[in-house]
Design a protein around this motif. Sequence first.
Motif, short mmCIF file in Angstrom:
data_model
loop_
_atom_site.label_atom_id
_atom_site.label_comp_id
_atom_site.label_asym_id
_atom_site.label_seq_id
_atom_site.Cartn_x
_atom_site.Cartn_y
_atom_site.Cartn_z
N VAL A 161 0.83 -1.20 0.00
CA VAL A 161 0.00 0.00 0.00
C VAL A 161 0.87 1.25 0.00
CG1 VAL A 161 -1.82 1.25 1.23
CG2 VAL A 161 -1.79 -1.26 1.25
N ALA A 162 0.63 2.12 -0.96
CA ALA A 162 1.29 3.43 -1.05
C ALA A 162 2.81 3.34 -1.11
CB ALA A 162 0.85 4.32 0.11
N PRO A 163 3.37 2.63 -2.08
CA PRO A 163 4.82 2.59 -2.19
C PRO A 163 5.37 3.99 -2.47
CG PRO A 163 3.81 1.67 -4.16
CD PRO A 163 2.71 1.88 -3.17
N PRO A 164 6.40 4.44 -1.75
CA PRO A 164 6.97 5.76 -2.00
C PRO A 164 8.06 5.71 -3.06
CG PRO A 164 8.03 4.79 -0.10
CD PRO A 164 7.03 3.77 -0.61
N ASP A 165 8.30 6.85 -3.67
CA ASP A 165 9.38 6.97 -4.64
C ASP A 165 10.62 7.48 -3.92
OD1 ASP A 165 11.06 7.40 -6.74
OD2 ASP A 165 9.74 8.76 -7.85
N THR A 166 11.43 6.57 -3.42
CA THR A 166 12.60 6.97 -2.64
C THR A 166 13.72 7.53 -3.51
OG1 THR A 166 13.40 4.68 -2.72
CG2 THR A 166 12.14 5.34 -0.78
N GLU A 167 13.55 7.52 -4.82
CA GLU A 167 14.55 8.09 -5.72
C GLU A 167 14.30 9.58 -6.00
OE1 GLU A 167 15.53 3.96 -8.17
OE2 GLU A 167 14.35 5.54 -9.14
N ARG A 168 13.21 10.11 -5.49
CA ARG A 168 12.93 11.53 -5.69
C ARG A 168 13.93 12.40 -4.94
NH1 ARG A 168 6.54 12.68 -4.90
NH2 ARG A 168 7.47 14.08 -3.38
N GLU A 169 14.27 13.53 -5.54
CA GLU A 169 15.28 14.41 -4.95
C GLU A 169 14.80 15.04 -3.64
OE1 GLU A 169 16.62 17.28 -7.73
OE2 GLU A 169 17.54 15.81 -9.08
N ASP A 170 13.49 15.17 -3.46
CA ASP A 170 12.98 15.83 -2.25
C ASP A 170 12.76 14.86 -1.10
OD1 ASP A 170 10.84 14.50 -3.38
OD2 ASP A 170 9.41 16.14 -3.13
N MET A 171 13.17 13.60 -1.25
CA MET A 171 13.05 12.66 -0.14
C MET A 171 14.04 13.05 0.97
SD MET A 171 10.81 10.21 -0.08
CE MET A 171 9.43 9.93 -1.19
N PRO A 172 13.65 12.87 2.24
CA PRO A 172 14.55 13.24 3.33
C PRO A 172 15.81 12.39 3.33
CG PRO A 172 12.63 12.06 4.16
CD PRO A 172 12.36 12.35 2.72
N PRO A 173 16.90 12.92 3.89
CA PRO A 173 18.17 12.18 3.85
C PRO A 173 18.12 10.84 4.56
CG PRO A 173 18.31 14.10 5.31
CD PRO A 173 17.04 14.24 4.54
N GLN A 174 17.19 10.67 5.49
CA GLN A 174 17.07 9.39 6.19
C GLN A 174 16.73 8.24 5.26
OE1 GLN A 174 15.72 12.29 7.09
NE2 GLN A 174 15.26 12.41 9.28
N LEU A 175 16.21 8.57 4.07
CA LEU A 175 15.76 7.52 3.15
C LEU A 175 16.68 7.36 1.94
CD1 LEU A 175 11.91 8.23 3.15
CD2 LEU A 175 13.26 6.84 4.73
#
Length: 203
Positions: free
Chosen positions: A109-123
């Motif tokens: 459910v709701a997979p995130p796009d962790t390759e996006r530039e605006d993702m927090p550094p923790q990810l």
Amino acid sequence: MTSNLTPDPLAPAASTAIEKARVLVLPGWLNSDAAHWQSRWIARHGYQRVEQDDWTWPRRGDWMARLDEVLLATREPVVLVAHSLGCQLVAAWAEHSRLTDRVRAALMVAPPDTEREDMPPQLHNWRPVRRGRLPFAALAVVSTDDPYCSVDRAAAFCADWGAPVHRAGPRGHLNGESGLGDWDDGHDLLRALAAGVRLALPD
């Protein structure tokens, strides 16, 4: 691979299948709070949350190792219920683990796009997204206005994973803030998926 999927009427076997399986709940980054449907399902149905040592700075390898540990301690067939970063955990874990044959199915459910530039550094250590085909049945549920992943990106991930996509409409990140409550519709999808009930296109 994207479609508006609805389950066929649930046969009695659907309830039996989910009762005989161990349902492992895989929360995303920062865990799922009390208002989240995952936590509600745990309280209502007795499902097991896979606890991680660090919810704030999640390391992909550590989370994968923890899932292996839980599966090694489980005798029943397993159904995975993943939300957000938990979906990326399923994809990465399935590419490396030798225990995938213990998993009957996964609801993602709701997979995130962790390759996006605006993702927090923790990810950032969750890059690149693992896109190998899953060796078990899977179904993805996505929102049309998820702030962490566009519909097109989610569809691309899920096509690679071999997971048909059910669009839930504009429901944000499908989390505690989405107002889903116990999310009975999602649980019906889980029961059908666990039983191998065909998920058919509506007329």
